[in-house]
Design a protein around this motif. Structure first.
Motif, short mmCIF file in Angstrom:
data_model
loop_
_atom_site.label_atom_id
_atom_site.label_comp_id
_atom_site.label_asym_id
_atom_site.label_seq_id
_atom_site.Cartn_x
_atom_site.Cartn_y
_atom_site.Cartn_z
N LEU B 184 46.08 34.95 46.83
CA LEU B 184 45.63 35.87 46.31
C LEU B 184 46.06 36.93 45.05
O LEU B 184 45.46 37.18 45.12
N TYR B 185 46.57 36.05 44.79
CA TYR B 185 46.29 35.92 43.14
C TYR B 185 44.84 36.11 42.63
O TYR B 185 44.61 37.20 41.77
N HIS B 188 43.10 38.91 43.13
CA HIS B 188 42.96 40.35 42.37
C HIS B 188 42.67 40.96 41.54
O HIS B 188 41.56 41.41 40.35
N LYS B 189 42.57 39.38 40.63
CA LYS B 189 41.80 39.18 38.73
C LYS B 189 40.04 39.14 40.00
O LYS B 189 40.01 39.79 38.56
N ILE B 192 39.73 43.18 40.19
CA ILE B 192 39.80 43.81 38.13
C ILE B 192 38.98 43.35 37.95
O ILE B 192 38.23 44.06 37.01
N LEU B 193 38.42 42.11 37.55
CA LEU B 193 36.92 41.54 36.70
C LEU B 193 36.05 42.57 37.36
O LEU B 193 35.03 42.85 36.56
N ASN B 194 36.33 42.61 38.82
CA ASN B 194 34.40 42.63 38.96
C ASN B 194 34.95 44.52 39.64
O ASN B 194 33.41 44.78 40.76
N PHE B 212 38.75 31.44 51.29
CA PHE B 212 39.84 31.54 50.97
C PHE B 212 39.79 29.90 50.73
O PHE B 212 40.89 29.28 49.74
N GLU B 257 34.55 33.23 37.00
CA GLU B 257 35.11 32.45 36.17
C GLU B 257 36.53 32.71 36.04
O GLU B 257 37.14 33.72 35.90
N GLU B 264 52.07 32.37 35.35
CA GLU B 264 51.60 33.13 36.17
C GLU B 264 51.92 32.69 37.85
O GLU B 264 52.26 33.49 38.54
#
Ligand code: ADP
Ligand code: MG
Lengths: 66, 481
Positions: B184-185, B188-189, B192-194, B212, B257, B264
């Motif tokens: 899930l983390y 999120h990343k 944000i990147l896309n 998943f 990437e 984290e």
């Protein structure tokens, strides 16, 4: 690729990143591996409730708990 | 139909054949409604177990160059009767002989490994002295389960006595939950990147399955890397470790990437490690539950013994050590203790037949109260939680016949009669061969044997001629050891 300052971002948005919900995990687990047609295991509580509600036991249990 | 792969080979296919890999099947064994379907072929959890056991059997046979038809099979302490029966059926289908199968609980097996290793070190210096009885809490966190048990362990000369004091019910918590938190983390990343909301990513189940599966593999790899690199570096101020990778063609043709650091990741899994965390489940609650069952406080526990692959992860270990305020026993390989213990059990068992030395005695206990439901009344207690095997009791006239041709017996298990999590273990219809007058009492005999099988027989009280052969037989009801 966008350069992101993760450290700052994480610090500012701790909740967004780290506040995981139960349902999200449950849902996620459902996506792992081959699909199963598993019948959803009925909520035991409901099962028990249904079971007793049809019976005088429902009353007895209610009285005991009241 | 293509080939079937078992074990690591299958696991490695999670990212290519993500929708054709079955895993965590042990979590579902005993559940007749759970079926995986791949290419129109159906697989039940029992089928999967059969395949795994067949491969294990073939591997051992190849190694020794001889036929193997017996096995010591370990099961989670919390497995109930249906789960054990189903495992047994799988073993039989795999070619093992029923009377050459022994089932022991996983924490007991792990303890045997510990005791054995302690004995080996005995000559040099004893680290954990079991010459006086000690209360050991075994914490086993594997891929899909978290099992906690408290045992009384005593070594008397060459004899080992392992008494189960309390075991936790099967918990839906395991490494896979620790994977999903990281997945899930990463999502999120990615979002944000896309610049997309991952929760709005197309709801096509197949895409989600791919995402998943692939990310959970990555998280597992990251965690194992963190384990290997950060052992010894614990506590505040240790350097962080970073896992990096790039996934080609991750989503809509784009690659992903990413990197995730141990710090984290540890933040992601915090809710799983914190008592009363917002998830509603965590690794501490089962410990407290088991302590409560045994009527013990955490200070009463002499040793905490960690088992299962997930306890190789330092953050998990630290969470438990913080809870108990002491170091845990974790110098054995947590991945193999259970398997080694099973082998040791066989060794001691064979010893027992030959010589009177080196006996091993295990006393299983019933995990939860077992009740017989009574129509128009509250359930009555048949066997109470903590009852030790072997156990036998006749309940004379415990229920009355309410129908001339038969009676339905409902067996429940739970913490108390008001337990909202009360389970119906079995519902059995006994049909009388001759008509019986309503109101006639029925007696029930309960036995709980060392193989952890709870067995019930019922008959019309005092009517030996008409003794109904109400054998729950293989269909026995029983609650979990
Ligand atoms: N070195 C390690 N560090 C962290 N996690 C690990 C390590 N080795 C295995 N695991 C995790 O442990 C779990 C498997 O543990 P195991 O005891 O083999 O499970 P099970 O008994 O349920 O088959 C998996 O979730 C795996 O990711
Ligand atoms: Mg295990």
């Amino acid at each position: 690729m966008m350069a992101v300052n993760w450290r700052a971002l994480l610090q500012e948005n701790r909740d967004l990143f780290f506040n995981i919900h139960n349902e999200e995990i449950k849902e996620g687990k459902g996506y792992l591996g081959a699909a199963a047609n598993a019948e959803k295991v009925e909520s035991v509580k409901e099962q028990v409730f249904e079971y007793y509600i049809s019976d005088v036991n429902a009353r007895l249990i209610y009285e005991k708990n009241a | 139909m293509g080939h079937e792969f078992i074990g690591q080979l299958a696991k490695n296919m999670k990212n290519v054949e993500y929708d054709r890999v079955i895993y965590n099947s042990k979590n579902y064994i005993g559940n007749r409604n759970h079926v995986w379907q791949i290419d129109n072929k159906k697989y039940t959890p029992e089928d999967v177990a059969e395949k795994i056991l067949s491969v294990a059997k073939a591997n051992v046979e190849r190694f020794y160059g001889e036929r193997v038809d017996g096995a010591v099979i370990t099961v989670p302490a919390s497995f109930n009767h249906d789960q054990i029966e189903s495992t047994k059926n799988a073993a039989k289908s795999a070619g093992f002989l029923e009377d050459r199968l022994i089932f022991i609980s996983e924490p007991t097996a792990a303890l045997l490994d510990l005791i054995y290793e302690e004995k080996l070190s005995d000559k040099r210096n004893t680290i954990h002295d079991f010459s006086k009885p000690k209360k050991v809490l075994v914490f086993d966190l594997g891929g899909g389960t978290c099992d906690v048990s408290i045992m009384n362990v005593e070594i008397n000369g060459d004899d080992y006595k392992v008494e189960e004091l309390a075991i936790s019910p099967h918990t839906q918590l395991g490494g896979v939950d620790f994977d999903i938190c990281g997945v899930l983390y990463l999502l999120h990343k990615y979002s944000i990147l896309n610049d997309i909301d991952h929760k709005r990513m197309p709801h096509h189940v197949d895409v989600k399955r791919y995402i998943f599966s692939v990310l959970s593999l990555e998280i597992e790899k990251a965690r194992i890397m963190f384990s290997s690199l950060s052992s010894g570096l614990t506590g505040e101020g240790y350097g962080d470790v970073v896992y990096r990778n790039s996934l080609e063609n991750f989503y809509t043709g784009q690659s992903f990437e990413f990197e995730i650091s141990k710090k984290e990741y540890d933040e992601c899994i915090k809710p799983l490690l914190t008592k009363g965390g917002n998830l509603g489940f965590n690794i501490i609650d089962p410990i407290i539950d088991t302590l409560n069952k045994a009527n013990l406080g955490k200070e009463d526990i002499d040793e905490v013994f960690l088992v299962g692959g997930m306890t190789a992860y330092s953050t998990v270990r630290e969470a438990i050590e913080n809870f108990f305020g002491k170091k845990t026993i974790s110098y054995l390989d947590p991945m193999y203790s259970v398997a080694k213990g099973a082998a040791l059990y066989n060794y001691y068992n064979e010893n027992k037949k030959k010589i009177e030395k080196g006996k091993i005695i295990i006393y299983p206990v019933v995990a939860e109260n077992i009740y017989l439901d009574v129509k128009n009344n509250l359930p009555v207690l048949l066997v109470s939680q903590g009852t030790k095997a072997p156990y036998e009791k006749v309940h004379e006239g415990i229920v009355k016949v309410d129908n001339a041709t038969g009676i339905k017996l409902d067996i429940l298990s739970g913490k108390s009669i008001y337990d909202p999590k009360m389970k119906r273990l079995k519902s059995v219809q006994l049909t009388f061969t001759d008509i019986i007058k309503p109101g006639t009492p029925i007696s029930i005999k309960v036995t709980f044997d060392k193989n952890r099988i709870l067995h019930l027989e019922a008959w019309v009280t005092g009517n030996f001629k008409q003794r109904i052969d109400v054998t729950f037989d293989k269909e026995v009801l029983y609650d979990g050891c």
